[in-house]
Scaffold this active site. Structure first.
Site, mmCIF file in Angstrom:
data_model
loop_
_atom_site.group_PDB
_atom_site.id
_atom_site.type_symbol
_atom_site.label_atom_id
_atom_site.label_comp_id
_atom_site.label_asym_id
_atom_site.label_seq_id
_atom_site.Cartn_x
_atom_site.Cartn_y
_atom_site.Cartn_z
ATOM 1 C CB THR A 3 -2.014 3.039 -3.777
ATOM 2 O OG1 THR A 3 -2.610 4.227 -3.190
ATOM 3 C CG2 THR A 3 -1.704 3.633 -5.165
ATOM 4 C CB THR A 4 -7.219 4.289 -2.192
ATOM 5 O OG1 THR A 4 -7.618 2.804 -1.810
ATOM 6 C CG2 THR A 4 -8.420 4.960 -2.367
ATOM 7 C CE LYS A 15 -5.082 15.301 -2.000
ATOM 8 N NZ LYS A 15 -4.719 13.742 -2.369
ATOM 9 C CG ASP A 35 -1.637 1.207 1.679
ATOM 10 O OD1 ASP A 35 -2.047 1.848 0.712
ATOM 11 O OD2 ASP A 35 -1.238 1.791 2.778
ATOM 12 C CG HIS A 45 -9.762 14.719 -5.966
ATOM 13 N ND1 HIS A 45 -9.361 13.738 -6.590
ATOM 14 C CD2 HIS A 45 -9.156 14.370 -4.633
ATOM 15 C CE1 HIS A 45 -8.526 12.721 -6.031
ATOM 16 N NE2 HIS A 45 -8.468 13.190 -4.835
ATOM 17 C CG ASP A 94 -1.649 7.918 0.442
ATOM 18 O OD1 ASP A 94 -2.249 7.606 -0.505
ATOM 19 O OD2 ASP A 94 -0.816 9.009 0.733
ATOM 20 N N GLY A 115 -10.185 7.152 -0.658
ATOM 21 C CA GLY A 115 -10.423 7.979 -1.910
ATOM 22 C C GLY A 115 -10.495 9.403 -1.465
ATOM 23 N N GLY A 116 -9.510 10.387 -2.036
ATOM 24 C CA GLY A 116 -9.705 11.495 -1.682
ATOM 25 C C GLY A 116 -11.039 12.316 -2.194
ATOM 26 C CG ASP A 153 -1.820 2.715 6.309
ATOM 27 O OD1 ASP A 153 -2.351 4.004 6.959
ATOM 28 O OD2 ASP A 153 -2.089 2.346 5.257
HETATM 29 C C1 XBP Z 1 -5.181 6.202 1.155
HETATM 30 C C2 XBP Z 1 -6.354 7.067 0.679
HETATM 31 C C3 XBP Z 1 -6.023 7.955 -0.705
HETATM 32 C C4 XBP Z 1 -5.411 9.142 0.158
HETATM 33 C C5 XBP Z 1 -5.770 10.529 -0.970
HETATM 34 O O1 XBP Z 1 -4.857 5.483 -0.200
HETATM 35 O O2 XBP Z 1 -7.393 6.450 0.845
HETATM 36 O O3 XBP Z 1 -7.215 8.356 -0.974
HETATM 37 O O4 XBP Z 1 -5.894 9.411 1.369
HETATM 38 O O5 XBP Z 1 -5.226 10.285 -2.252
HETATM 39 P P1 XBP Z 1 -3.744 4.067 0.384
HETATM 40 P P2 XBP Z 1 -6.327 10.685 -3.266
HETATM 41 O O6 XBP Z 1 -3.545 3.929 1.673
HETATM 42 O O7 XBP Z 1 -4.471 2.808 -0.336
HETATM 43 O O8 XBP Z 1 -2.696 4.380 -0.461
HETATM 44 O O9 XBP Z 1 -6.773 12.177 -3.086
HETATM 45 O O10 XBP Z 1 -5.197 10.689 -4.500
HETATM 46 O O11 XBP Z 1 -7.501 9.704 -3.309
HETATM 47 MG MG MG Z 2 -2.908 3.226 3.530
#
Ligand code: XBP
Ligand code: MG
Length: 254
Positions: free
Chosen positions: A120-121, A83, A10, A80, A12, A53-54, A178
């Protein structure tokens, strides 16, 4: 021979410490750019992280502020886009660091011949330059982002897409996450999961094969059938992931 054929990371909160000082800052600057009064505090943002997802996070917030659905959807798209532009700048400025110890783990896995992937999201617009900046272009065989799948975590889509691209079977693979959304997405795809908690991690991780609280020398075993020996010596290493993979292989044989 270890059944560990591949590891799916993952982004983030796992590869990078990106949420509070990265994404949250970018969201607040986007609110400001669009002359909106909203600002997310750390506590508010930690709670909003339950929405993966942001863009979806923005829709959830805007609806909770009483905006109607059409207005919330339209405004979330504009916010978004702004951002994402701002977050790409933060990435380019080196403001989104690796989590301590994860760079060493990636290198050790690579040296051990374990195939590496990302699920990743996050949006490809910033995921690509972030991974390029930290790892170069040839460490992860495939990177699947929230831009390429119809449904985000906790749905398994992003993990299923990595399995499809890699030709690996779920029991040969370990996911590193995480968040509860991430754990649920990996398990929904049939993939065993190591959860490395961070300050934003919330929820019940009991189902995870292994949970610890860091990658580096401070790493402590927290729970999971892989047991404390999997994090012996206070580091998450190749043997840690192999211990999780053995659990997965045993599970597959049942
Ligand atoms: C974590 C998320 C992401 C980020 C923001 O994704 O939910 O949406 O918070 O990124 P992961 P975006 O932990 O699966 O990597 O604004 O591009 O969605
Ligand atoms: Mg994450």
């Amino acid at each position: 021979m270890s059944p560990l054929r591949a590891v799916i990371f993952d982004v983030d909160g796992t590869l990078v410490d990106s949420e509070q000082e990265g994404h949250r800052v970018a969201f607040n600057q986007a609110f400001e750019q669009l002359r909106l009064p909203d600002r997310w505090t750390r506590d508010q943002y930690r709670d909003l992280l339950k929405v993966a997802g942001g863009r979806q996070r923005l829709v959830h917030h805007l609806l909770s502020q009483g905006r109607d659905e059409d207005h919330a959807e339209h405004l979330a798209t504009r916010l978004h886009q702004e951002k994402t532009r701002i977050f790409r700048e933060l990435v380019g400025a080196g403001r989104v660091p690796l989590r301590p110890g994860v760079g060493r783990l990636v290198e050790d896995l690579r040296s051990a011949g374990v195939r590496l992937f990302v699920a990743t999201t996050g949006s490809r617009e910033w995921v690509a330059p972030l991974l390029e900046g930290h790892f170069g272009g040839d460490v992860f065989e495939h990177v699947v982002t929230g831009s390429e799948v119809p449904v985000l975590k906790p749905a398994p889509d992003v993990y299923l897409r990595v399995l499809e691209l890699s030709g690996c079977e779920a029991p040969e693979v370990v996911a590193v996450e995480d968040s509860l959304n991430g754990l649920r997405a990996a398990h929904a795809a049939g993939i065993a999961c190591l959860v490395v908690r961070n300050a934003e991690s919330r929820g019940d991780f009991t189902d995870a094969e292994l949970v610890c609280d860091g990658f580096g020398p401070e790493a402590r075993y927290l729970s999971g059938a892989a047991g404390p020996a999997a994090v012996a010596g206070g580091c998450v290493g190749v043997e840690t992931l192999r211990a999780v993979a053995r659990l997965a292989a045993e599970g597959a044989r049942r």
